[in-house]
Structures are given as structure tokens and as C-alpha cells.
Design a protein around this motif. Structure first.
Motif, PDB file in Angstrom:
ATOM      1  N   UNK A 108       0.803  -1.211   0.000  1.00  0.00           N
ATOM      2  CA  UNK A 108       0.000   0.000   0.000  1.00  0.00           C
ATOM      3  C   UNK A 108       0.834   1.258   0.000  1.00  0.00           C
ATOM      4  N   UNK A 109       2.123   1.189   0.404  1.00  0.00           N
ATOM      5  CA  UNK A 109       2.944   2.385   0.525  1.00  0.00           C
ATOM      6  C   UNK A 109       3.817   2.644  -0.701  1.00  0.00           C
ATOM      7  N   UNK A 110       4.229   1.601  -1.412  1.00  0.00           N
ATOM      8  CA  UNK A 110       5.180   1.749  -2.531  1.00  0.00           C
ATOM      9  C   UNK A 110       4.428   2.283  -3.744  1.00  0.00           C
ATOM     10  N   UNK A 111       4.963   3.348  -4.341  1.00  0.00           N
ATOM     11  CA  UNK A 111       4.378   3.947  -5.549  1.00  0.00           C
ATOM     12  C   UNK A 111       5.313   3.771  -6.760  1.00  0.00           C
ATOM     13  N   UNK A 112       6.554   3.488  -6.502  1.00  0.00           N
ATOM     14  CA  UNK A 112       7.513   3.289  -7.599  1.00  0.00           C
ATOM     15  C   UNK A 112       7.195   1.955  -8.280  1.00  0.00           C
ATOM     16  N   UNK A 113       7.053   1.946  -9.625  1.00  0.00           N
ATOM     17  CA  UNK A 113       6.660   0.733 -10.368  1.00  0.00           C
ATOM     18  C   UNK A 113       7.736  -0.343 -10.266  1.00  0.00           C
ATOM     19  N   UNK A 114       8.986   0.056 -10.353  1.00  0.00           N
ATOM     20  CA  UNK A 114      10.084  -0.913 -10.260  1.00  0.00           C
ATOM     21  C   UNK A 114      10.050  -1.607  -8.904  1.00  0.00           C
ATOM     22  N   UNK A 115       9.840  -0.842  -7.841  1.00  0.00           N
ATOM     23  CA  UNK A 115       9.783  -1.410  -6.514  1.00  0.00           C
ATOM     24  C   UNK A 115       8.570  -2.306  -6.347  1.00  0.00           C
ATOM     25  N   UNK A 116       7.474  -1.936  -6.957  1.00  0.00           N
ATOM     26  CA  UNK A 116       6.272  -2.765  -6.832  1.00  0.00           C
ATOM     27  C   UNK A 116       6.505  -4.125  -7.486  1.00  0.00           C
ATOM     28  N   UNK A 117       7.222  -4.127  -8.639  1.00  0.00           N
ATOM     29  CA  UNK A 117       7.508  -5.405  -9.314  1.00  0.00           C
ATOM     30  C   UNK A 117       8.409  -6.268  -8.423  1.00  0.00           C
ATOM     31  N   UNK A 118       9.444  -5.654  -7.837  1.00  0.00           N
ATOM     32  CA  UNK A 118      10.316  -6.422  -6.955  1.00  0.00           C
ATOM     33  C   UNK A 118       9.530  -6.964  -5.747  1.00  0.00           C
ATOM     34  N   UNK A 119       8.591  -6.123  -5.221  1.00  0.00           N
ATOM     35  CA  UNK A 119       7.810  -6.560  -4.068  1.00  0.00           C
ATOM     36  C   UNK A 119       6.986  -7.787  -4.398  1.00  0.00           C
ATOM     37  N   UNK A 120       6.473  -7.860  -5.617  1.00  0.00           N
ATOM     38  CA  UNK A 120       5.683  -9.034  -5.996  1.00  0.00           C
ATOM     39  C   UNK A 120       6.591 -10.265  -6.093  1.00  0.00           C
ATOM     40  N   UNK A 121       7.800 -10.079  -6.606  1.00  0.00           N
ATOM     41  CA  UNK A 121       8.708 -11.223  -6.665  1.00  0.00           C
ATOM     42  C   UNK A 121       9.096 -11.669  -5.251  1.00  0.00           C
ATOM     43  N   UNK A 122       9.337 -10.677  -4.375  1.00  0.00           N
ATOM     44  CA  UNK A 122       9.676 -11.021  -2.993  1.00  0.00           C
ATOM     45  C   UNK A 122       8.518 -11.767  -2.339  1.00  0.00           C
ATOM     46  N   UNK A 123       7.277 -11.327  -2.617  1.00  0.00           N
ATOM     47  CA  UNK A 123       6.112 -12.001  -2.031  1.00  0.00           C
ATOM     48  C   UNK A 123       6.095 -13.478  -2.449  1.00  0.00           C
ATOM     49  N   UNK A 124       6.364 -13.724  -3.785  1.00  0.00           N
ATOM     50  CA  UNK A 124       6.328 -15.100  -4.307  1.00  0.00           C
ATOM     51  C   UNK A 124       7.450 -15.928  -3.685  1.00  0.00           C
ATOM     52  N   UNK A 125       8.665 -15.352  -3.601  1.00  0.00           N
ATOM     53  CA  UNK A 125       9.782 -16.073  -3.021  1.00  0.00           C
ATOM     54  C   UNK A 125       9.547 -16.376  -1.534  1.00  0.00           C
ATOM     55  N   UNK A 126       8.965 -15.409  -0.828  1.00  0.00           N
ATOM     56  CA  UNK A 126       8.703 -15.630   0.611  1.00  0.00           C
ATOM     57  C   UNK A 126       7.700 -16.743   0.787  1.00  0.00           C
ATOM     58  N   UNK A 127       6.690 -16.767  -0.072  1.00  0.00           N
ATOM     59  CA  UNK A 127       5.704 -17.848   0.048  1.00  0.00           C
ATOM     60  C   UNK A 127       6.377 -19.200  -0.178  1.00  0.00           C
ATOM     61  N   UNK A 128       7.295 -19.254  -1.206  1.00  0.00           N
ATOM     62  CA  UNK A 128       8.012 -20.501  -1.451  1.00  0.00           C
ATOM     63  C   UNK A 128       8.896 -20.871  -0.276  1.00  0.00           C
ATOM     64  N   UNK A 129       9.582 -19.863   0.257  1.00  0.00           N
ATOM     65  CA  UNK A 129      10.468 -20.100   1.388  1.00  0.00           C
ATOM     66  C   UNK A 129       9.689 -20.606   2.593  1.00  0.00           C
ATOM     67  N   UNK A 130       8.547 -19.985   2.861  1.00  0.00           N
ATOM     68  CA  UNK A 130       7.727 -20.432   3.983  1.00  0.00           C
ATOM     69  C   UNK A 130       7.194 -21.840   3.755  1.00  0.00           C
ATOM     70  N   UNK A 131       6.927 -22.163   2.465  1.00  0.00           N
ATOM     71  CA  UNK A 131       6.451 -23.521   2.159  1.00  0.00           C
ATOM     72  C   UNK A 131       7.559 -24.537   2.440  1.00  0.00           C
ATOM     73  N   UNK A 132       8.804 -24.210   2.078  1.00  0.00           N
ATOM     74  CA  UNK A 132       9.911 -25.136   2.346  1.00  0.00           C
ATOM     75  C   UNK A 132      10.133 -25.285   3.845  1.00  0.00           C
ATOM     76  N   UNK A 133       9.945 -24.203   4.582  1.00  0.00           N
ATOM     77  CA  UNK A 133      10.046 -24.276   6.039  1.00  0.00           C
ATOM     78  C   UNK A 133       8.976 -25.179   6.618  1.00  0.00           C
ATOM     79  N   UNK A 134       7.769 -25.125   6.017  1.00  0.00           N
ATOM     80  CA  UNK A 134       6.693 -26.019   6.473  1.00  0.00           C
ATOM     81  C   UNK A 134       7.079 -27.473   6.262  1.00  0.00           C
ATOM     82  N   UNK A 135       7.651 -27.730   5.078  1.00  0.00           N
ATOM     83  CA  UNK A 135       8.025 -29.117   4.771  1.00  0.00           C
ATOM     84  C   UNK A 135       9.113 -29.593   5.740  1.00  0.00           C
ATOM     85  N   UNK A 136      10.110 -28.795   5.988  1.00  0.00           N
ATOM     86  CA  UNK A 136      11.176 -29.174   6.911  1.00  0.00           C
ATOM     87  C   UNK A 136      10.629 -29.380   8.309  1.00  0.00           C
ATOM     88  N   UNK A 137       9.695 -28.496   8.756  1.00  0.00           N
ATOM     89  CA  UNK A 137       9.116 -28.666  10.092  1.00  0.00           C
ATOM     90  C   UNK A 137       8.359 -29.971  10.200  1.00  0.00           C
TER      91      UNK A 137
END
Length: 775
Positions: A108-137
Motif C-alpha cells: 500500500x505504501x510503494x508507488x515506484x513501479x520498479x519497486x512494486x515489481x520487486x515486491x511481488x517477486x519477494x512475495x512469491x519467493x517468501x511464500x516458497x520459502x515459507x512452504x519449504x520451512x513447512x516441509x522441513x518442520x
């Protein structure tokens, strides 16, 4: 250019003052508003740039929080796999809960388009990372022999973590660049705001300076010139207009020039008018007319004032007018009259004044305050007249009136004292005669006693009528005027006149009124006295077996009571003397009893009750008296006649003690005889102080008290009896020859239980004792 500026200034000078004022105010105000608008815009841009800087700092903080949460989560999961302890999963669970909300806030705070694109990639990577953490747990929760090989899973988790860190570092670097550029923009906005603020202040100062110059050259300078012209006009000098400007100030300058011309003309007219007025005032000889300044000094003087005081104008002008006043009032009266005139506009006064030769004269004067058009006190005018002759006449008249009042008071006092002195022996005469009437049995003795009673009561009636006339003439007759039922009072008067009618076989006929329940405004006792006197005369001077007719007739505002008879009437030549005191019109030669006061007293009583009493002879023979009184309001309930039952003797189970304080032996003997006919004991005292001692010693059941005692007044005895707790409950009845109503009222106020007048009426005396002693 100079020509254009001069033309603009000329047009500005010719503008109305209202337009000039608007321009003078509007120019600096417009400059100030423009500067303020620029400052506002610059300040707004500065605030916007600062907001962007704060937003960038917030995003950087959120990026660092994401990095820290994902790193802690990975560390916690690895610790759990190595130890199998659930406490290592706390960072994982915290990251599982906090990361989505932090990512959403950054989105909701980022207005820069480049940053918004990176934020979406970070969101996807974090979801994957959290999924791998679930599997390890979940794998860590299995027994060791069932877990299998976790190296691949850990390697994959490490790869996801590296990717997330790379994207987060890129975002952090981008935000750092954005922060630098936005900080520079904010600094530029602040510089612009400071520059515009300085510029606004300069423009405001410039506008104020312009307004001052315009106001000074266009208005103030000309107003100073106008003020000088006004001062010249106030000094009576001619005013010349130099300016050709056509605004309001220019119009005022022209008006001043015209006013100077008019004032010159009016000054000449005023001088002529003042000269005519001076000649007019100088010609008035009967009145002193002169003017004073605000301090009371004489500034003008006419012939009348000179004739009245003896001072010439040259001698008195410039002197204070207080020099006319006598020494005893000179210091205060003049200043007080000037103050009163200044406060109220005018003041009147009368008093003694002193002429130049020292003689005194009485003057009536009117002092008027003189104000100019602005309300400023300019001085006073005084008009005085010598009224010494009128004053002497008034003093002689007042002295004659005071002599008449003193003579009238002396007469009233003499009659009152004479009444007291006559009533005291009459008390014994009538009292013992009433006792004899009760005791004697043979007819000759009873006739003799009746003759004594008749003569004594006639003398008592004469005393009462003389006193009533004296009270009316002195204005001391106490009347209780209230609505009274006419028919009831007529019936009572007829009842009282009944014995007289039976002797002469005269009939009294009552005419039925057209309106019943009629009331008049009168004193009941005095109206009954008047009607009884008129009825007695109508019966007494009628022929044997005659007829007397009485009736009353209601009108809108009054009630007329007519009493007529069929007797001989009154000769025409004697009618004028009908209401003259002591003039019986020759009836004394006919052997009829009378005092000659009844009609005179009746007329004065009726007039005291705001009515009229008149007489006329009837055409068919006889006389008619007409009494008119104001009509009263209707009564809510008919008044009841009092019950006059009396007692001559009473039986007593217990003998009671009566103390009689009286200095006359005859009165003591009479009361002693009366008490003997009752069962009480009498304790006599001929002095007031002895009576007080006897009252304290014997505690009587009743005290009979005379007011005229040789040592102390009966009033003092009554007050001491009431003040002493040992005697204050003993009832006290006043027995006095003083019949004035004020004596009765005073006795009631002082606490007396009753009041009996001498000569005593035995029936009334017995009834009073029965009432007070509780029989």
C-alpha cells in the motif's frame, strides 16, 4: 512617464474618499495576499516532499523487518531439525504470522513501479520459502528413521533464502536512491519557502509604504490644511480655498469658505439682536434680570435689578451674586442653587436678600442654566421679583391660622376636660339612681328616680353631642367607613325609637324598597346615631297620633334615605337656622326637651361620611329630611344584629376578689354597692402605687382601673401589671370618664380586657363583669 504618473495622481486626487480608502487598503492587501498564496504553495510542496521522505524511511524499515523475519524463520527451522525442540520454532511461527501483514503494508505504501515489481517477486519467493520451512518442520516431526535425506530440502531452502535476500537488497538499494532524491527535493522546497516568505514580507512592506504615501499625499496633508482653515474660521477670519480637487475634502473646503461668509453675516445680525434684547431687558423695571457666568459672577444687569437691590451695573458686574444673600445662607445656598439648576435645567427659590443699604427684602427667583449647542454650560440667567408684601401677608395669614388652631385645640382640650369633670359626678348620680330604680317599690319614688335618670341622661347626651361637634371641627372624628346594610340599620333605629313612639301614639311606617340588600359607605354607629336623631325629632315634634314614614331609594352611585312626618313643619323664615348649633328654633318654649345640637351634629356626621343632609317642607304639611350617602358594594352575607343581653346578678359557687383603683369616693361607693349585689368581694385603692401592692399581695381575679390617679397615671399601673409575671394574667378593665376613641384603642394595645366609660351603665357593667370573670 512622469506625465503619466502625474495624470494618474490627479485622477486619484479627484476620486471620492471612499474609493481612495478602498485603494489605499486594497493595494497592500492584494500584495500581501499574493505573497501569502506563494508561501502557502511553497510550504505545501515542502510538506509533500517531507512526506515522501518519511514514506521512504518507513519502506526501508519494512524491508529490513522482512529480511530479519525470514532469516530468523530459517534459523529456527534448522535449530528444530538439529535438536527436535519446539522452542526453536517460535521465530518460524512469528514470521508465518507477521510476514503477510508487512508485505501488504509495503504494497500500500510503494508507488515506484520498479519497486512494486520487486515486491511481488519477494512475495512469491517468501511464500516458497515459507512452504519449504513447512516441509522441513513436518519432516522434523517424524522419527529419525522415517525422515529420509533432508539435504536436498535444506539446499533448496538455502537457495530460496538467497534469492529473497538478493531481491530485498535490491529493494533496499532502490529505496536508498529514492530517499536521497526525495531529501534533495524536500530541501529545495524548504529553500523556496524561505525565499517566498522573505519576498512576501518585502512585498507587504512595499505595499504598506505605498499606502502610507498615498494616504499622506492624498488625505493627511490636505486634512492638516483643512484644520488650519477651520481654526481661522473659529477666530472669525475669512477662509479662502486654494485646492481645486473635487473630492469630499475639496467640498468641505468650499463649505468652510461659504460658512465664513455666512458667519460674518450672522455675526452682524447677532450683534443687532443682542442690542435689541439689551434694550428690552433694560426697560423691564418690575423684575431683576441678570446673567451669571458658570462661577456665579454677574455679567449683565438690568434696571429692574438695580431698582430692587440698589446696586448699579458698574458696582455689581464682576461680583459674585452671593453678595445679595444674608450672611447665614451666603456660604451654601447660592452654590447649591447653581448646582441644582445645572443638574435640572432650572431651579426656583424664595428667601431673604440684602439691598445695598442693608435692608432686607423677600424675593422669588428662577435660575436657568444656559448651554451652548455642544451641551457645554455657558452660564446662568436669573429672573427675580420683590415679593416682600406677599410674604408679609402670608406670615400674617399663617400666624392667624396658628392662633385659630391653638384656640381650637384649647377649646377641644377644655371640652374634653370639662367632659371628664362632668362625667365623674354624673357617674355617681346616674349610678345610684339606677340602684334606686332597682330597689324602690312605690310608684311615686320610682317616678322621682325616673326623673333623675331622665335629667342625668339628657345632660350626658348634651356632653356627648358637644364633644362630637368639637371633634368634627378639629378634624379628629374617627370613622370606620365601610359597606353597611341600609335596611338593617333602619330597622335597628326604629327599634330604639319605639319607646318614644308609644308615649305619643306615633306610628313609624317603613316603605318597602324597590331594591333589597342595598349598602352604603358609612360608619355604622354614627349612621345609626343620625337616623335615631332624625326619627326622634320626627316623633317628638309631630302631633299626637301622627305618622312618620321612612324609606330608602338606591341610585347608581348613592342611596337616599327619606324621613318624613305629618307634623306642623318648620316656618320658612327659620329654615336657614335649622342646622345651627344650640338654636332650637323656639322649641324650648313648647316644653320639649332638647339641646339644639342634634341636627347640627347629624349634618356634620353625614358630611364627614361624604354625604349630604337636606330639609324641605312637604306641600301637604309636615317636614322631610333627606340623607344621601355613597353606595357601597353588596355584602356577601347579611350582617347580624348583636345580642345585647345583660346580667344584673349571678350566683357563684366560689367568691372572687375584685380590685378597684379609683380616687373618687363616690365612684368607689357606687361600685361597692354594685358588687354587693353580686357575690364577689371588692378591694378598694385610691392610689396607683397602693393598687400595685394590693395586686401583688392578694392576686385579685379582676382589676378595675381609673386612668386619672393622684400619684401615678393609670397607664403606668396597667403597664406595670402587664410587665410583672405575677400579675400579667390578671384581666384589667379600664373605668374612665375619657370617652375618646384613641383612649379605647390605647387601652386595647396596652393589654386591657375591656373599657367602660363614666357614667356607668349598670347593665353594661354587670355584663362586662360576667364576661371577664367567666360567668
Amino acid at each position: 512617464m512622469i506625465r503619466i504618473i502625474r495624470g494618474a495622481m490627479r485622477r486619484f486626487d479627484d476620486l471620492p474618499l471612499r474609493i481612495k480608502g478602498i485603494i489605499v487598503i486594497a493595494v497592500p492587501l492584494a500584495l500581501l495576499l499574493a505573497a501569502l498564496a506563494s508561501v502557502f504553495m511553497a510550504d505545501r510542496q515542502s510538506r509533500s516532499a517531507e512526506d515522501q521522505v518519511r514514506l521512504t524511511l518507513q519502506i526501508k524499515s519494512d524491508i529490513q523487518e522482512v529480511h530479519a523475519l525470514i532469516a530468523e524463520s530459517a534459523t529456527g527451522v534448522r535449530g528444530y531439525l538439529l535438536t527436535g525442540q519446539e522452542s526453536f520454532l517460535a521465530p518460524y511461527r512469528r514470521a508465518r504470522l507477521a510476514l503477510p501483514s508487512v508485505i501488504d503494508r509495503m504494497s500500500g505504501q510503494i508507488v515506484d513501479e520498479e519497486q512494486r515489481a520487486r515486491l511481488e517477486r519477494v512475495r512469491s519467493l517468501i511464500e516458497g520459502k515459507l512452504a519449504s520451512h513447512d516441509a522441513l518442520r513436518q519432516a522434523g516431526a517424524l522419527p529419525p528413521d522415517e525422515r529420509g535425506d533432508l539435504s536436498n530440502a535444506l539446499t533448496e531452502s538455502k537457495r530460496h533464502l538467497d534469492l529473497v535476500r538478493a531481491e530485498i537488497n535490491a529493494m533496499a538499494q532502490r529505496e536508498e536512491d529514492l530517499l536521497r532524491s526525495r531529501s534533495e527535493a524536500a530541501e529545495r522546497a524548504r529553500d523556496l519557502s524561505r525565499t517566498l516568505t522573505v519576498g512576501a514580507g518585502f512585498l507587504g512592506f512595499l505595499g504598506a509604504l505605498t499606502a502610507i504615501l498615498m494616504f499622506s499625499t492624498g488625505i493627511v496633508r490636505r486634512m492638516h490644511r483643512l484644520e488650519k482653515q477651520a481654526h481661522r474660521l473659529s477666530r472669525g477670519e475669512a477662509v479662502a480655498v486654494e485646492s481645486t480637487i473635487d473630492d469630499e475634502i475639496g467640498d468641505l473646503e468650499k463649505a468652510l469658505e461659504l460658512a465664513s461668509v455666512l458667519l460674518k453675516k450672522r455675526e452682524a445680525d447677532l450683534k443687532e439682536s443682542e442690542e435689541r434684547f439689551r434694550l428690552l431687558v433694560e426697560g423691564v423695571c418690575d423684575y431683576g434680570i441678570f446673567a451669571l457666568d458658570p462661577d456665579g459672577k454677574v455679567v449683565s444687569w438690568n434696571t429692574g435689578a438695580e431698582r430692587m437691590t440698589g446696586y448699579t451695573a458698574g458696582e455689581i458686574i464682576g461680583q459674585n451674586f452671593a453678595s445679595f444673600y444674608p450672611p447665614e445662607t451666603r456660604d451654601s445656598a447660592p452654590a447649591r442653587k447653581l448646582s441644582e439648576a445645572a443638574a435640572n435645567g432650572r431651579a426656583e427659590e424664595e428667601g431673604w436678600r440684602i439691598r445695598k443699604n442693608g435692608t432686607r427684602f423677600w424675593t422669588h427667583a428662577v435660575v436657568s442654566a444656559l448651554y451652548d449647542d455642544t451641551g457645554h454650560l455657558r452660564g446662568f440667567s436669573k429672573i427675580a421679583r420683590d415679593v416682600t408684601e406677599r410674604k408679609r401677608f402670608e406670615e400674617a395669614l399663617l400666624a392667624a391660622r396658628e392662633d385659630a388652631v391653638r384656640a381650637n385645640n384649647a377649646k377641644s382640650e377644655f371640652l374634653s376636660r370639662m367632659s371628664h369633670e362632668l362625667r365623674t359626678p354624673l357617674n355617681s348620680i346616674l349610678g345610684f339612681a339606677q340602684l334606686l330604680e332597682l330597689d324602690v317599690a312605690d310608684e311615686d319614688s320610682r317616678a322621682s328616680v325616673a326623673q333623675i335618670l331622665r335629667a342625668g341622661r339628657h345632660l350626658l347626651s348634651l356632653i356627648d353631642e358637644v364633644l362630637d361637634i368639637a371633634r368634627i371641627e378639629a378634624g379628629r372624628m374617627d370613622l370606620v367607613v365601610e359597606p353597611q346594610p341600609v335596611g338593617e340599620i333602619i330597622a335597628e333605629a326604629i327599634s330604639l325609637a319605639g319607646p318614644l313612639c308609644s308615649k305619643s301614639q306615633t306610628r313609624i311606617i317603613v316603605e318597602e324598597p324597590a331594591e333589597t340588600a342595598v349598602t352604603v359607605l358609612a360608619d355604622r354607629r354614627r349612621l345609626l346615631q343620625v337616623l335615631l336623631n332624625l326619627l326622634s325629632n320626627a316623633v317628638k315634634y309631630n302631633h299626637h297620633g301622627g305618622t312618620v314614614v321612612i324609606g330608602h331609594y338606591a341610585r347608581e352611585s348613592c342611596v337616599r334615605i327619606d324621613i318624613s312626618d305629618d307634623g306642623p313643619g318648620i316656618p320658612h323664615e327659620r329654615i336657614g337656622r335649622l342646622f345651627t348649633p344650640f338654636d332650637r328654633l323656639g322649641a324650648e318654649r313648647a316644653g320639649e326637651e332638647g339641646t339644639g345640637l342634634g341636627l347640627a351634629l347629624s349634618k356634620q356626621l353625614v358630611e364627614a361620611m361624604r354625604g349630604t343632609l337636606s330639609f324641605q317642607n312637604r306641600p301637604e304639611g309636615g317636614a322631610i329630611f333627606c340623607c344621601e350617602l355613597p353606595r357601597g358594594r353588596p355584602l356577601l352575607a347579611p350582617a347580624k344584629a348583636p345580642n345585647l343581653a345583660t346580667s344584673t346578678k349571678r350566683a357563684k359557687a366560689e367568691q372572687k376578689l375584685i380590685l378597684y383603683v379609683e380616687d373618687t369616693l363616690a365612684s368607689l361607693a357606687l361600685v361597692e354597692k354594685l358588687i354587693e349585689r353580686r357575690s364577689e368581694r371588692l378591694l378598694p385603692s385610691m392610689q396607683g402605687r397602693l393598687g400595685l401592692s394590693l395586686a401583688l399581695e392578694h392576686r385579685p381575679d379582676l382589676v378595675l382601673l381609673d386612668l386619672d390617679l393622684p400619684d401615678i397615671s393609670g397607664w403606668d399601673v396597667l403597664r406595670q401589671l402587664r410587665a410583672d409575671p405575677r400579675t400579667q394574667t390578671i384581666p384589667v378593665v379600664i373605668v374612665s370618664a375619657d370617652v375618646r376613641s384613641e383612649v379605647r384603642d390605647s387601652a386595647r394595645r396596652e393589654g386591657a380586657a375591656g373599657h367602660l366609660t363614666k357614667p356607668l351603665d349598670i347593665d353594661q357593667f354587670m355584663a362586662t363583669l360576667d364576661e371577664v370573670l367567666g360567668a
